[in-house]
Scaffold this motif. Structure first.
Motif, mmCIF file in Angstrom:
data_model
loop_
_atom_site.group_PDB
_atom_site.id
_atom_site.type_symbol
_atom_site.label_atom_id
_atom_site.label_comp_id
_atom_site.label_asym_id
_atom_site.label_seq_id
_atom_site.Cartn_x
_atom_site.Cartn_y
_atom_site.Cartn_z
ATOM 1 N N TYR A 124 0.309 14.370 -8.245
ATOM 2 C CA TYR A 124 0.894 13.650 -7.112
ATOM 3 C C TYR A 124 0.471 14.282 -5.783
ATOM 4 C CZ TYR A 124 3.959 10.962 -10.168
ATOM 5 O OH TYR A 124 4.445 10.104 -11.120
ATOM 6 N N SER A 125 0.240 13.441 -4.792
ATOM 7 C CA SER A 125 0.043 13.894 -3.425
ATOM 8 C C SER A 125 1.419 14.007 -2.784
ATOM 9 C CB SER A 125 -0.830 12.893 -2.647
ATOM 10 O OG SER A 125 -0.926 13.274 -1.288
ATOM 11 N N VAL A 126 1.897 15.212 -2.588
ATOM 12 C CA VAL A 126 3.290 15.432 -2.219
ATOM 13 C C VAL A 126 3.381 16.463 -1.106
ATOM 14 C CG1 VAL A 126 3.500 17.141 -4.073
ATOM 15 C CG2 VAL A 126 5.580 16.103 -3.117
ATOM 16 N N GLY A 127 4.374 16.300 -0.257
ATOM 17 C CA GLY A 127 4.658 17.269 0.787
ATOM 18 C C GLY A 127 6.010 17.909 0.559
ATOM 19 N N GLY A 128 6.242 19.042 1.209
ATOM 20 C CA GLY A 128 7.518 19.732 1.122
ATOM 21 C C GLY A 128 8.089 19.985 2.499
ATOM 22 N N LEU A 129 9.420 19.970 2.605
ATOM 23 C CA LEU A 129 10.079 20.190 3.898
ATOM 24 C C LEU A 129 11.338 21.005 3.668
ATOM 25 C CD1 LEU A 129 9.944 19.459 6.943
ATOM 26 C CD2 LEU A 129 11.430 17.526 6.439
ATOM 27 N N HIS A 130 11.340 22.264 4.143
ATOM 28 C CA HIS A 130 12.507 23.128 3.977
ATOM 29 C C HIS A 130 12.442 24.275 4.979
ATOM 30 C CE1 HIS A 130 9.901 26.023 1.896
ATOM 31 N NE2 HIS A 130 9.421 24.993 1.213
ATOM 32 N N SER A 139 0.837 -1.194 0.000
ATOM 33 C CA SER A 139 0.000 0.000 0.000
ATOM 34 C C SER A 139 0.877 1.251 0.000
ATOM 35 C CB SER A 139 -0.880 -0.005 1.250
ATOM 36 O OG SER A 139 -0.075 0.039 2.417
ATOM 37 N N PRO A 140 0.333 2.404 -0.421
ATOM 38 C CA PRO A 140 1.120 3.637 -0.424
ATOM 39 C C PRO A 140 1.700 3.984 0.937
ATOM 40 C CG PRO A 140 -0.921 3.920 -1.669
ATOM 41 C CD PRO A 140 -1.006 2.588 -0.976
ATOM 42 N N GLU A 141 1.003 3.578 2.014
ATOM 43 C CA GLU A 141 1.495 3.889 3.353
ATOM 44 C C GLU A 141 2.819 3.196 3.656
ATOM 45 O OE1 GLU A 141 -1.487 2.847 2.643
ATOM 46 O OE2 GLU A 141 -2.793 4.555 3.081
ATOM 47 N N ASP A 142 3.120 2.143 2.913
ATOM 48 C CA ASP A 142 4.338 1.378 3.179
ATOM 49 C C ASP A 142 5.407 1.595 2.119
ATOM 50 O OD1 ASP A 142 3.282 0.267 5.495
ATOM 51 O OD2 ASP A 142 2.283 -1.331 4.379
ATOM 52 N N THR A 143 5.202 2.521 1.203
ATOM 53 C CA THR A 143 6.183 2.731 0.136
ATOM 54 C C THR A 143 6.366 4.224 -0.087
ATOM 55 O OG1 THR A 143 4.368 2.458 -1.430
ATOM 56 C CG2 THR A 143 5.793 0.555 -1.073
ATOM 57 N N ARG A 144 7.333 4.791 0.596
ATOM 58 C CA ARG A 144 7.563 6.219 0.529
ATOM 59 C C ARG A 144 8.766 6.534 -0.363
ATOM 60 N NH1 ARG A 144 5.933 4.257 5.119
ATOM 61 N NH2 ARG A 144 4.337 5.290 6.376
ATOM 62 N N ILE A 145 8.706 7.673 -1.039
ATOM 63 C CA ILE A 145 9.795 8.123 -1.901
ATOM 64 C C ILE A 145 10.203 9.515 -1.444
ATOM 65 C CG2 ILE A 145 10.499 8.705 -4.263
ATOM 66 C CD1 ILE A 145 8.389 6.701 -5.239
ATOM 67 N N LEU A 146 11.498 9.705 -1.243
ATOM 68 C CA LEU A 146 12.030 10.967 -0.748
ATOM 69 C C LEU A 146 12.867 11.620 -1.841
ATOM 70 C CD1 LEU A 146 12.433 12.914 1.606
ATOM 71 C CD2 LEU A 146 14.125 11.349 2.553
ATOM 72 N N VAL A 147 12.500 12.840 -2.240
ATOM 73 C CA VAL A 147 13.207 13.590 -3.279
ATOM 74 C C VAL A 147 13.976 14.724 -2.615
ATOM 75 C CG1 VAL A 147 12.977 14.956 -5.386
ATOM 76 C CG2 VAL A 147 11.411 13.038 -4.968
ATOM 77 N N THR A 160 0.322 9.281 4.996
ATOM 78 C CA THR A 160 -0.750 10.105 4.449
ATOM 79 C C THR A 160 -0.327 10.676 3.099
ATOM 80 O OG1 THR A 160 -1.466 10.673 6.681
ATOM 81 C CG2 THR A 160 -2.267 12.069 4.882
ATOM 82 N N THR A 161 0.928 11.111 3.023
ATOM 83 C CA THR A 161 1.560 11.425 1.739
ATOM 84 C C THR A 161 2.767 10.526 1.606
ATOM 85 O OG1 THR A 161 2.859 13.183 2.766
ATOM 86 C CG2 THR A 161 0.825 13.832 1.676
ATOM 87 N N SER A 162 2.927 9.895 0.462
ATOM 88 C CA SER A 162 4.031 8.956 0.283
ATOM 89 C C SER A 162 5.162 9.539 -0.553
ATOM 90 C CB SER A 162 3.525 7.673 -0.385
ATOM 91 O OG SER A 162 2.903 7.960 -1.619
ATOM 92 N N LEU A 163 5.087 10.834 -0.860
ATOM 93 C CA LEU A 163 6.124 11.508 -1.633
ATOM 94 C C LEU A 163 6.489 12.806 -0.932
ATOM 95 C CD1 LEU A 163 7.821 11.615 -4.241
ATOM 96 C CD2 LEU A 163 5.871 12.714 -5.372
ATOM 97 N N ALA A 165 4.177 23.821 10.145
ATOM 98 C CA ALA A 165 4.006 23.214 8.828
ATOM 99 C C ALA A 165 5.028 22.114 8.598
ATOM 100 C CB ALA A 165 4.112 24.278 7.740
ATOM 101 N N ARG A 166 6.255 22.326 9.066
ATOM 102 C CA ARG A 166 7.298 21.300 8.929
ATOM 103 C C ARG A 166 6.917 20.045 9.718
ATOM 104 N NH1 ARG A 166 12.992 24.570 9.699
ATOM 105 N NH2 ARG A 166 13.797 22.444 9.834
ATOM 106 N N MET A 167 6.401 20.248 10.908
ATOM 107 C CA MET A 167 6.008 19.113 11.742
ATOM 108 C C MET A 167 4.859 18.333 11.106
ATOM 109 S SD MET A 167 6.277 21.104 15.400
ATOM 110 C CE MET A 167 5.379 19.864 16.317
ATOM 111 N N ASP A 168 3.869 19.073 10.569
ATOM 112 C CA ASP A 168 2.724 18.407 9.950
ATOM 113 C C ASP A 168 3.157 17.618 8.714
ATOM 114 O OD1 ASP A 168 1.055 19.425 11.858
ATOM 115 O OD2 ASP A 168 0.333 21.097 10.621
ATOM 116 N N THR A 169 4.025 18.222 7.897
ATOM 117 C CA THR A 169 4.485 17.565 6.673
ATOM 118 C C THR A 169 5.245 16.287 6.998
ATOM 119 O OG1 THR A 169 4.626 19.637 5.443
ATOM 120 C CG2 THR A 169 5.957 17.800 4.641
ATOM 121 N N LEU A 170 6.142 16.367 7.967
ATOM 122 C CA LEU A 170 6.935 15.198 8.324
ATOM 123 C C LEU A 170 6.051 14.105 8.905
ATOM 124 C CD1 LEU A 170 9.774 14.039 8.406
ATOM 125 C CD2 LEU A 170 10.067 15.056 10.669
ATOM 126 N N GLN A 171 5.088 14.479 9.718
ATOM 127 C CA GLN A 171 4.187 13.481 10.300
ATOM 128 C C GLN A 171 3.353 12.800 9.222
ATOM 129 O OE1 GLN A 171 4.255 12.340 13.238
ATOM 130 N NE2 GLN A 171 2.414 11.071 13.220
#
Length: 463
Positions: free
Chosen positions: A321-327, A293-301, A346-349, A334-340
């Protein structure tokens, strides 16, 4: 502490030797201090039952845990050098055992008593460590408070006070160097009773220019534990300034090496404008291979700059794509929510700068894509180390254009690939020289091997 922190089921010398060889572990002990016997199974540990819940999902200790627990539980100073291995428990379990033991002997104060201090280079790593220690300390009324910059100090000061009003005692603080010193200077945090200090990612904190802050913090402490990925001379000097005959546990090498479970691929091309199309092609290919499932397959760019992170994130979102950003330009909430959201699936990218490159324990990252090459080869190794964790295999894909700083790092990248059993013919068109080590603050003129300056000389004049 209790007179015994290990049970009597001690492994044989042959078992210990085989274990150290299998996991490439080296243990350096000071002369006359006695040998260290690793904890090869959890039943060797004589710790409160509530702490044993930390192991419920694991079959056996990781190498850094197995070898650092015995000396740390005995009250000895420890330097741990390991890229992975659930390091929070490596230093957290001895710290909490120490607190629980002192509380049972009636040493617990009704005042705010900070006796464990964990210093981390990033807010995200500090929060991750805080969450782990807070959950483990909950049954014992031990409160942990996280302090870091980027947010108002008021709530953090309030948290330090409120923990005691809730029937707990603030015994653990986890934070970043600057905010810790801010609270000390404001009189909101007294570190005078700290007896257990942890410098997590010590090498990175020194390289980022935190040395003066770290040395100020060290002045308050008695027992130390350092958890670092590498053992450069700058870290050696720091350890020598506050640790007493430490036991040094090295998993792998003192020098940073790539995770052997990560398949590395480098794509060399001339036109940086084709990065977006190549990224999309890889994401489509990786999504087709997903069996879970997407919850078990994450991709980090990974990207290099904050604006680049925002642009790539927007581009991927426009493609569906359902994607989050962290910077660093994001608010802390917002950083905490994205990482969580990324951790829970919840987002796999996730598109991130190097704030996500170190220490973060994110499960099931199947691939790391380096959209932009980092500024140092160390950061490259840390980035790809976000996959292939917990004994699983992973994949890294790196875009390399040879622009600007990348050309100077081609030789080092080629060396890392060779040492890991991979080759990239396209890199051979770039100079294969190994760049001189530089410091993020002092540049190429920085030297690790300069001895500490002597103390001041007092001059007196006779009348």
């Amino acid at each position: 502490m209790a007179s015994s922190t290990l049970r009597t089921s001690v492994p044989s010398l042959s078992d210990v030797g085989a274990y150290l060889s299998k996991h490439s572990v080296t243990i350096h002990t000071p002369p006359g201090s006695g040998e260290v016997t690793p904890v090869l199974s959890f039943d060797q540990l004589d710790i409160p039952p509530q702490l044993q819940s930390a192991f419920k999902d694991f079959k056996e200790p990781t190498p850094i845990q197995a070898c650092s627990w015995p000396p740390a539980l005995e009250g000895r100073d420890v330097v741990g050098i390991a890229e992975t291995g659930r390091r929070t428990l490596a230093f957290g379990l001895p710290a909490l055992t120490r607190l629980i033991s002192s509380s049972s002997k009636g040493k617990k104060s009704k005042e705010t008593t900070v006796s464990v201090l964990v210093v981390a280079p990033t807010r995200e790593l500090a929060l991750q460590t805080h969450d782990t220690l807070s959950a483990l300390g909950e049954p014992f009324g031990i409160a942990s408070v996280a302090v870091f910059g980027g947010v108002d100090k008021g709530p953090q000061i309030k948290a330090l006070k409120n923990a005691n009003n809730d029937g707990k005692t603030t015994r653990v603080i986890v934070g970043t160097p600057g905010r810790i010193l801010d609270l000390v200077n404001d009189g909101a945090c007294d570190l005078g009773r700290v007896t257990y200090l942890v410098l997590d990612e010590a090498d990175r904190m020194l390289d980022r220019g935190f040395e003066n802050d770290i040395r100020s913090i060290i002045g308050f402490t008695k027992q130390g534990a350092e958890l670092s990925a590498t053992w450069p001379d700058s870290v050696r000097r720091l350890a020598a300034s506050f640790q007493r005959n430490p036991v040094r546990v090295t998993v792998g090498s003192d020098d940073l090496t790539a995770n052997s479970r990560v398949e590395q691929a480098v794509e060399v091309f001339d036109d940086a404008r084709s990065k977006d199309s190549r990224l999309l092609n890889h994401l489509r290919a990786l999504s087709h291979k997903k069996s879970a499932s997407p919850e078990d397959t994450r991709i980090l760019v990974f990207v290099l700059y904050k604006k680049e992170a925002s642009r790539v994130e927007s581009m991927l979102r426009s493609k569906g794509y359902s994607v989050g950003g962290l910077h660093g330009d994001m608010s802390q909430s917002a950083r905490m929510d994205t990482l969580q959201n990324f951790k829970t699936g919840t987002t796999s990218l996730l598109v991130a700068t190097d704030v996500a490159a170190r220490g973060l324990d994110i499960p099931n990252v199947v691939a790391v894509i380096n959209y932009s090459f980092p500024l140092t080869i160390e950061d490259y190794i840390h980035r790809i180390g976000r996959t292939g964790r917990g004994g699983k295999s992973g994949k890294s894909i790196t875009f390399f254009t040879g622009d600007n700083h990348e050309r100077a790092l081609a030789g080092e990248l080629a060396r890392v690939l060779r040492e890991s059993g991979f080759e990239e013919e396209g890199l051979k068109k770039f100079p294969m020289t190994i760049k001189k080590k530089t410091h993020s603050v002092y540049g190429a003129f920085f030297r690790d091997d300069v001895p500490a300056a002597p103390g001041p000389t007092r001059i007196t004049f006779d009348d």
